[in-house]
Design a protein around this motif. Structure first.
Motif, short mmCIF file in Angstrom:
data_model
loop_
_atom_site.label_atom_id
_atom_site.label_comp_id
_atom_site.label_asym_id
_atom_site.label_seq_id
_atom_site.Cartn_x
_atom_site.Cartn_y
_atom_site.Cartn_z
N ILE A 197 84.79 76.90 8.41
CA ILE A 197 83.35 76.92 8.13
C ILE A 197 82.78 78.31 8.44
CG2 ILE A 197 81.11 76.00 8.82
CD1 ILE A 197 82.47 73.36 9.41
N ALA A 198 83.18 78.87 9.58
CA ALA A 198 82.68 80.19 9.96
C ALA A 198 83.05 81.24 8.92
CB ALA A 198 83.23 80.59 11.32
N GLY A 199 84.28 81.18 8.43
CA GLY A 199 84.72 82.13 7.42
C GLY A 199 83.94 82.00 6.13
N THR A 200 83.65 80.76 5.73
CA THR A 200 82.87 80.53 4.53
C THR A 200 81.47 81.10 4.68
OG1 THR A 200 84.11 78.52 4.00
CG2 THR A 200 81.95 78.78 2.98
N ILE A 201 80.83 80.83 5.83
CA ILE A 201 79.49 81.36 6.07
C ILE A 201 79.50 82.89 6.05
CG2 ILE A 201 77.64 81.58 7.77
CD1 ILE A 201 78.33 78.71 8.68
N ALA A 202 80.51 83.48 6.70
CA ALA A 202 80.60 84.94 6.80
C ALA A 202 80.79 85.58 5.43
CB ALA A 202 81.74 85.33 7.73
N SER A 203 81.31 84.84 4.47
CA SER A 203 81.55 85.39 3.13
C SER A 203 80.32 85.32 2.24
CB SER A 203 82.71 84.64 2.46
OG SER A 203 82.31 83.32 2.09
N MET A 204 79.28 84.63 2.68
CA MET A 204 78.08 84.47 1.87
C MET A 204 77.16 85.68 2.02
SD MET A 204 78.47 81.60 0.34
CE MET A 204 79.72 80.31 0.47
N LYS A 205 76.16 85.78 1.15
CA LYS A 205 75.18 86.85 1.24
C LYS A 205 74.37 86.67 2.52
CE LYS A 205 76.22 88.48 -2.85
NZ LYS A 205 77.04 89.72 -2.97
N PRO A 206 74.44 87.64 3.44
CA PRO A 206 73.84 87.44 4.77
C PRO A 206 72.34 87.22 4.75
CG PRO A 206 74.52 89.72 4.47
CD PRO A 206 75.10 88.95 3.33
N GLY A 207 71.62 87.91 3.85
CA GLY A 207 70.17 87.74 3.80
C GLY A 207 69.77 86.32 3.45
N SER A 208 70.50 85.73 2.51
CA SER A 208 70.21 84.35 2.10
C SER A 208 70.46 83.38 3.26
CB SER A 208 71.09 83.99 0.91
OG SER A 208 70.92 82.63 0.57
N VAL A 209 71.58 83.59 3.96
CA VAL A 209 71.90 82.71 5.09
C VAL A 209 70.85 82.82 6.18
CG1 VAL A 209 73.57 82.27 6.93
CG2 VAL A 209 74.38 82.75 4.61
N ILE A 210 70.44 84.05 6.47
CA ILE A 210 69.44 84.27 7.52
C ILE A 210 68.11 83.62 7.16
CG2 ILE A 210 68.00 86.05 8.62
CD1 ILE A 210 70.52 87.85 8.60
N ARG A 211 67.68 83.77 5.89
CA ARG A 211 66.43 83.15 5.46
C ARG A 211 66.52 81.64 5.53
NH1 ARG A 211 63.49 87.38 6.51
NH2 ARG A 211 63.79 89.12 5.07
N SER A 212 67.66 81.09 5.16
CA SER A 212 67.85 79.64 5.24
C SER A 212 67.72 79.15 6.67
CB SER A 212 69.24 79.26 4.68
OG SER A 212 69.34 79.57 3.32
N LYS A 213 68.33 79.90 7.60
CA LYS A 213 68.24 79.49 9.01
C LYS A 213 66.80 79.57 9.50
CE LYS A 213 69.68 80.04 13.70
NZ LYS A 213 70.76 80.14 14.65
#
Length: 260
Positions: A197-213
């Protein structure tokens, strides 16, 4: 003296903080929480990181505040409790305020205030041995660690009340059904499942992940106030006659000697 919190960087952009007090079931003492907060600051200051894993060494993720530590400070119990719960609240809020996602890998027992470290995480994976139990009405303490500040938001106030009033155990399967955790994996698959799961998250666009959080995170200011109320009630209750008596009885029952 060995560190009781381990900090690692995995694959360059994944951080892992590990509770490393297995001989005491990773129970909480000020030193552990202080090192944990230092670890959170390290992670927060490293902008190359994309995800944080919270883990624990040994059979239990963490069994709440170290009651032997409380007993050792019996003459200054209110001050000690205030310091300990204050640090725990800082740790919970520190996890919630992390810009990057936090994954908790949880095995074995989680009791007392240690639940807060799990509640604050964004994604929670359990093993079949995982269970959650308050123990407050057995010892005579007041709830801390988000049992009233955060847990009702996840499983509802009625379920939370029954668990707290009756010292009910929440099994791993029940935790998933109630929304306290994402899923249960086999004991020997926990690390690989979390790393996947961590690897999958790390491979995503970081800005999108941060905004989602940011959008998913509850109002931290409200949680701060509720955790403050928990701390106030905990300090009030911990010096009561029933709490002091319950502390001694519980330590005698489990055969645990006070330890510095």
């Amino acid at each position: 003296m060995k560190p009781i919190i381990l900090f690692e960087k995995l694959n360059g952009n994944i951080a892992r903080l590990t509770l490393n007090r297995p001989e005491r079931h990773n129970s909480l003492v000020p030193e552990l929480l202080e090192q944990f907060l230092d670890g959170l600051r390290l992670v927060d200051g490293d902008h190359s990181l994309r995800v944080l894993i919270l883990a624990a060494d040994g059979r239990s993720f963490s069994t709440g505040g170290d009651l032997s530590g409380c007993y050792n400070h019996i003459e200054e119990l209110e001050s000690y409790a205030s310091h300990l719960v204050g640090l725990l609240n800082e740790a919970i809020l520190g996890i919630m305020r992390m810009k990057i996602p936090v994954i908790a890998a949880v095995q074995g027992q989680v009791t007392g205030g240690s639940l807060g470290l799990v509640l604050a995480a964004d994604i929670v994976l359990l093993t079949q041995s995982t269970s959650f139990r308050p123990y407050y009405p057995v010892v005579g303490f007041s709830p801390d660690g988000g049992w009233t500040a955060i847990l009702p938001r996840l499983i509802g106030s009625k379920r939370t009340a029954e668990v707290l009033f009756t010292n009910r155990t929440i099994s791993a399967e029940q935790a998933v059904q109630w929304g306290l955790a994402n899923r249960v994996v086999a004991e020997d698959e926990l690390e690989n499942a979390v790393l996947e799961i961590a690897g999958t998250i790390a491979s995503m666009k970081p800005g999108s992940v941060i905004r989602s959080k940011e959008l998913l995170t509850v109002q931290v200011d409200e949680i701060l106030s509720l955790l403050g109320a928990e701390k106030e009630r905990f300090v009030e209750q911990v010096s009561s006659q029933e709490a002091i008596q319950g502390l001694g009885e519980f330590l005698s029952k489990v055969g645990r000697e006070p330890t510095k």
